[in-house]
Write an enzyme that holds these catalytic residues in place. Structure first.
Site, PDB file in Angstrom:
ATOM      1  CE  LYS B  52      -2.560  -0.641   3.652  1.00 35.76           C
ATOM      2  NZ  LYS B  52      -2.121  -1.929   4.229  1.00 35.76           N
ATOM      3  CB  THR B  54       5.298   0.739  -3.073  1.00 36.83           C
ATOM      4  OG1 THR B  54       4.385  -0.322  -3.266  1.00 36.83           O
ATOM      5  CG2 THR B  54       6.403   0.295  -2.149  1.00 36.83           C
ATOM      6  NE  ARG B  76      -0.187   3.957   8.331  1.00 37.81           N
ATOM      7  CZ  ARG B  76      -0.366   2.650   8.301  1.00 37.81           C
ATOM      8  NH1 ARG B  76      -0.769   2.020   9.383  1.00 37.81           N
ATOM      9  NH2 ARG B  76      -0.166   1.964   7.193  1.00 37.81           N
ATOM     10  CE  LYS B  87       6.189  -2.903   9.272  1.00 37.77           C
ATOM     11  NZ  LYS B  87       6.540  -1.853   8.319  1.00 37.77           N
ATOM     12  CB  ALA B 306      -4.021  -0.605  11.729  1.00 37.18           C
ATOM     13  CG  PHE B 337      -4.161  -3.871   9.790  1.00 35.70           C
ATOM     14  CD1 PHE B 337      -2.776  -3.936   9.748  1.00 35.70           C
ATOM     15  CD2 PHE B 337      -4.770  -4.071  11.025  1.00 35.70           C
ATOM     16  CE1 PHE B 337      -2.008  -4.194  10.897  1.00 35.70           C
ATOM     17  CE2 PHE B 337      -4.030  -4.337  12.169  1.00 35.70           C
ATOM     18  CZ  PHE B 337      -2.657  -4.386  12.108  1.00 35.70           C
ATOM     19  CG  PHE B 425       5.059  -9.266  -6.651  1.00 37.93           C
ATOM     20  CD1 PHE B 425       4.789  -7.915  -6.427  1.00 37.93           C
ATOM     21  CD2 PHE B 425       4.877 -10.143  -5.591  1.00 37.93           C
ATOM     22  CE1 PHE B 425       4.351  -7.457  -5.188  1.00 37.93           C
ATOM     23  CE2 PHE B 425       4.438  -9.694  -4.347  1.00 37.93           C
ATOM     24  CZ  PHE B 425       4.167  -8.359  -4.149  1.00 37.93           C
ATOM     25  CD1 TRP B 454       8.899  -1.821  -4.565  1.00 38.33           C
ATOM     26  CD2 TRP B 454      10.326  -2.711  -6.036  1.00 38.33           C
ATOM     27  NE1 TRP B 454      10.011  -2.244  -3.869  1.00 38.33           N
ATOM     28  CE2 TRP B 454      10.905  -2.792  -4.739  1.00 38.33           C
ATOM     29  CE3 TRP B 454      11.059  -3.212  -7.119  1.00 38.33           C
ATOM     30  CZ2 TRP B 454      12.155  -3.364  -4.505  1.00 38.33           C
ATOM     31  CZ3 TRP B 454      12.317  -3.775  -6.886  1.00 38.33           C
ATOM     32  CH2 TRP B 454      12.849  -3.847  -5.598  1.00 38.33           C
TER      33      TRP B 454
END
Lengths: 595, 595
Positions: B52, B54, B76, B87, B306, B337, B425, B454
């Site tokens: 989301k 990107t 955010r 992460k 979230a 989310f 992808f 991307w």
């Protein structure tokens, strides 16, 4: 920033009233001669403090706004915790102030927050590492430390360095023997020796002693721990003493956090977090530029404690400021506590780290503190002052000047001229003021002048500025108090006898065993950072004036290897208590319950 | 900043690559029409996330750098803890990225540090207050709360307000009766009801459950507590939902931290710390301006969780951006989310707080996640993907599109047009891509387009930008899902049935008792913020696709009164676990042991 000669790409603005200054400046100005370097120290204070910060600010205001001489003040950043306690801020006061005060006292440019983040990342890494080592096989640990990424398995640079330290000269992770894997993967930390604590920049008394690891996921590896105040972190002391980004990274890596089960030191570098700590600190290393009420430039940078650390603002801020003011300019900085503590550490620890030579010491005294040393009643924060302090009493003043005399003598040990600044309160009588200045001059001060900067701004410190300017042209035979090569105990004894006036020192068995350990570990050549009460020249806060005939007890000895000093704990209090004490004698207070 | 029309005195620069924007801008541009408001949401994700962020960045890059339309991304701020875990950061990735990434991911402009400071000041105030009330007489407490300062004794404004709330209409501290003094001085907090926890922005597993207050000075008042991750603080949710400095201060004061022994709520205002919290947050309220790789402006502001919070960036950043882009411009923001959680909260909580009306929803899908919903093998963070995900498999894709269809239907409940963005992808086959777009359009999406931002930057999202621009001109009949006046249980049931597809809900006795308590305390009219797993539409993360026939269990119900929502805890996990879970499904991980 323009007025003081900074180029656009040498500053990083933070809002309208603050900017960080880039270290590249040092390279550009490296051939510029340094200005004069003035240290503001004090006599043994009352618990209320005697105004070193206001003298520092008043003095630069006088120099620059009134005598037209370039100057810079270099101050410590205060801890946010005490700001919300009864202490209030540390931006000076009255008409000798750094503005805006709330920016100075609160987040500033985030340096203390960065220290907190780095400190707590390391703390988390220690406990996580112990847990993993306790619950995983050598092979599992190794696979986790050196994972296959996109089909390739490689050591990182930091891991290759660790292998070299362990005497394993291999670069292919596939070729280590089982024994080498175990040696590489296990730090084998002895949890009972962990000295690295978590920190918080809030006065939170309920975190003084805690038990961590009580969730089921931590599999019973509970342990007693504590939160210290953020400015007590060794990382703060490193920030204050470092001379470059590379030097800071090396110091961060060298920090010892515990011993392994064989008694060898375990460092941040062993935990593999040096790079993470350095990246968290990459902006904090740049001094923050602000200004006084009268437009004099001020660097605010680092604020280590004056007990378990050395209590002085940063070497980098001083170095940059000395270049910026030019050969005839002045940089004025402040040392925490009385001269017996803050100034001694300034000379023996900070000047050693920087290689800088101080030109003048300004010794701040007040009639109030001198009366206390002369036998006046107790002075307590929060309680009204007794009448001895608000009415003329020449006898108490005369009797108390012994402390001033002793602090002048301590300064002279280092071969630097001293000017006494009497910070005048409205209740001081002219006769009291004259008496102090008279005795100060008789006691070897180059000069002694009354100051009224609090009520009058720089104008009230013009005489002080003139005296300092003259003193700076005196012969200066600066020297350190001891050689680093002396044994640890010998260095402690020299400070105790020559500075504090102790008859001798006495080490507890625990202290002696720590001295032996540090010596064996190769840390014996570091300077000494005494953790002693600032309320007396001795270890007993109630002994005012010039105590004699006492044996200084050393209850324990600790080390900040990254910062680069050994800190003996004087008296019976624990290191934990020192780390919670606020600078300038105010206790680690609970937050105020009302606004 | 100049290019997007900001005046010099409307920005506060933080270094070379970040600036804070002043709220005064809203006043200057108040008569300017708003731009289009686009929300990026997602289908039910795999644990790896579906991109989301990107898509959000790629879309604004396409709009501005390629279609020459003003746009702004509102993101955010990520928690620093997970950044040092597995992460990594949250600045987008590839050629759709906010730069410089390390500034975005680390301290940024200090907002999370400010939240930590404010949160922990309040935590310290709670424990200190309980200790003082337990160990002091009414009179001693009263003297401490209302001290004589320079001979005068006065109530502060906040104390006068408290007196009014208590029904004591007096202004002279000397006139209170003993009973009134006791009522005023004692909050009588029931320690077992404290919901306010300390926070730290480090993934420190050993702080998950701790015992505090074990030092002798705390006189035996030990208590079990925990540290949450800083972004889980209610203050973060407030920062995200507030509309002005005054509103923020009011919300901070309204935060409920515990109940008193009679079961009445105790607030930050009762503790008298509202002003201190507000001053600590005074800069954090200003959104931070950065930019993408292609020079598109980005606001980074607030990053509430979230689950226990609403998972959306700030109202203030969106409002300012909508003015800055102008009537034909676009503001693109992201909800945490899947759409069932983040988008539902965006509409029912954030849009209610802001009064803003969204123009378009972009629903992000990946072939990978759809295959998982179609029955593909487990997807696990850190483990290599199974071949079903790297080879063409049209059947799995077709079967998994039920989840996409359901999320489209959820969007339509709110009357907003939806464009599906398939984040392609390199292993996705053309036939798979076509199939998804086909099914999406048949399922009611206004359009569905593949995106390659991307690997190709804004150029890879031009088709998406064109589709979004068209969709924004569609009829829009935005509506909330429920009326605030409905009983709490009814609001929960509407979300469970209409959004998640549950047959019904089932409240535990504890949950029912909390609902009764909040209703009695006057908090029944707040919106609902469901704390549910994001890995399934149901409460069971292993149930992929579109689960049906389930009864949604509500184990407990909590409230963030300052932020302004009730948060029911779905399933059997505790609030504590939710507060430790990282956004986007990654666990509260221990810090990595190697670099």
């Amino acid at each position: 920033a323009k007025e003081i000669g900074l180029l656009t790409d040498e500053i990083e603005i933070y809002g309208q009233t603050k900017a960080k200054v880039r270290l590249s400046l040092l390279e550009r100005l490296k051939d510029q001669p340094d200005g004069k370097y003035v240290l503001v120290a004090g006599i043994t204070p009352t618990p209320l403090g005697e105004g070193k910060s206001t003298v520092t600010i008043g003095l630069v205001q006088a120099l620059t706004a009134h005598l037209n001489i370039n100057s810079f003040a270099c101050l410590r950043q205060p801890s946010q915790g005490p700001t919300f306690g009864v202490k209030g801020g540390a931006a000076g006061g009255g008409y000798a102030q750094v503005i805006p005060m709330e920016e100075f006292n609160l987040h500033l440019t985030g340096d203390i927050h960065a220290i907190t983040a780095a400190n707590n990342l390391l703390a988390a890494a220690i406990d996580a590492r112990i847990l993993h080592e306790n619950t995983q096989s050598d092979k599992a640990l190794y696979n986790r430390l050196v994972p296959v990424v996109n089909g390739v398995r490689e050591f990182s640079a930091i891991q290759l360095a660790r292998l070299r330290r362990l005497g394993i000269n291999k670069t292919d992770p596939g070729t280590l023997t089982e024994e080498e894997i175990s040696k590489f993967a296990r730090l084998d930390i002895d949890p009972s020796t962990i000295t690295w604590q978590r920190v918080v920049d809030t006065n939170d008394r309920f975190l003084r002693k805690i038990t961590v690891g009580q969730a089921n996921t931590e599999k019973g590896f509970v342990r007693q721990a504590q939160f210290d105040i953020a400015v007590a972190s060794e990382i703060m002391a490193i920030l204050a003493l470092t001379t470059s980004l590379q030097d800071m990274k090396e110091r961060l890596g060298k920090m010892v956090v515990a011993n392994d089960k064989k008694g060898e030191p375990v460092t941040a570098e062993d935990l593999g977090v040096t790079g993470a700590l350095a990246v968290l600190m990459k902006d904090a290393i740049k001094p923050t530029l602000m200004q006084t009420l009268e437009g004099t430039p001020v660097f605010v940078h680092a604020g280590p404690f004056a007990n378990i650390a050395h209590g002085n603002s940063s070497v980098l801020a001083d170095k940059i400021a000395l270049k910026l003011v030019g050969e005839k300019g002045f940089v004025v900085t402040e040392a925490g506590f009385g001269a017996d503590i803050g100034m001694e550490k300034f000379f023996n620890i900070k000047c050693r780290a920087s290689g800088l030579v101080p030109s003048v010491v300004v010794l701040v005294a007040t009639v109030r503190a001198l009366k206390m040393h002369g036998g006046g009643p107790n002075v307590t924060a929060g309680a009204p002052l007794k009448k001895e302090y608000t009415e003329e009493n020449l006898q108490l003043v005369a009797d108390g000047c012994c402390n001033l005399q002793k602090q002048i003598q301590i300064t002279q040990l280092f071969g630097v001229p001293v000017v006494v600044a009497l910070n005048v309160f409205k209740t001081d009588s002219p006769a009291e003021v004259d008496l102090v200045c008279e005795i100060a001059k008789q006691s070897g001060a180059f000069d002694a002048v009354p100051c009224n900067h609090w009520s009058a701004g720089g104008r009230g410190a013009v005489k002080l500025a003139q005296a300092v300017e003259k003193a700076a042209n005196q012969k200066n035979s600066f020297k350190y108090l001891y050689n680093l090569e002396l044994p640890i105990v010998e260095k402690i004894r020299i400070i105790a006898q020559k500075v504090y006036g102790a008859q001798d020192i006495e080490l507890s068995p625990a202290a002696q065993s720590q001295v032996d350990r540090y010596t064996r570990q190769g840390f014996g050549n570091l300077p000494i950072c005494m953790a002693k009460t600032h309320l007396s020249l001795s270890h007993q806060p109630e002994r005012k004036g010039v105590p004699t005939g006492f044996i200084l007890p050393i209850s324990d000895v600790r080390a900040s290897i990254g910062a680069g000093f050994i800190y003996p704990l004087v008296g019976t209090v624990s290191a934990d208590k020192y780390k919670r004490a606020c600078p300038e004698g105010l206790k680690w207070l609970e937050v105020r319950c009302c606004e």
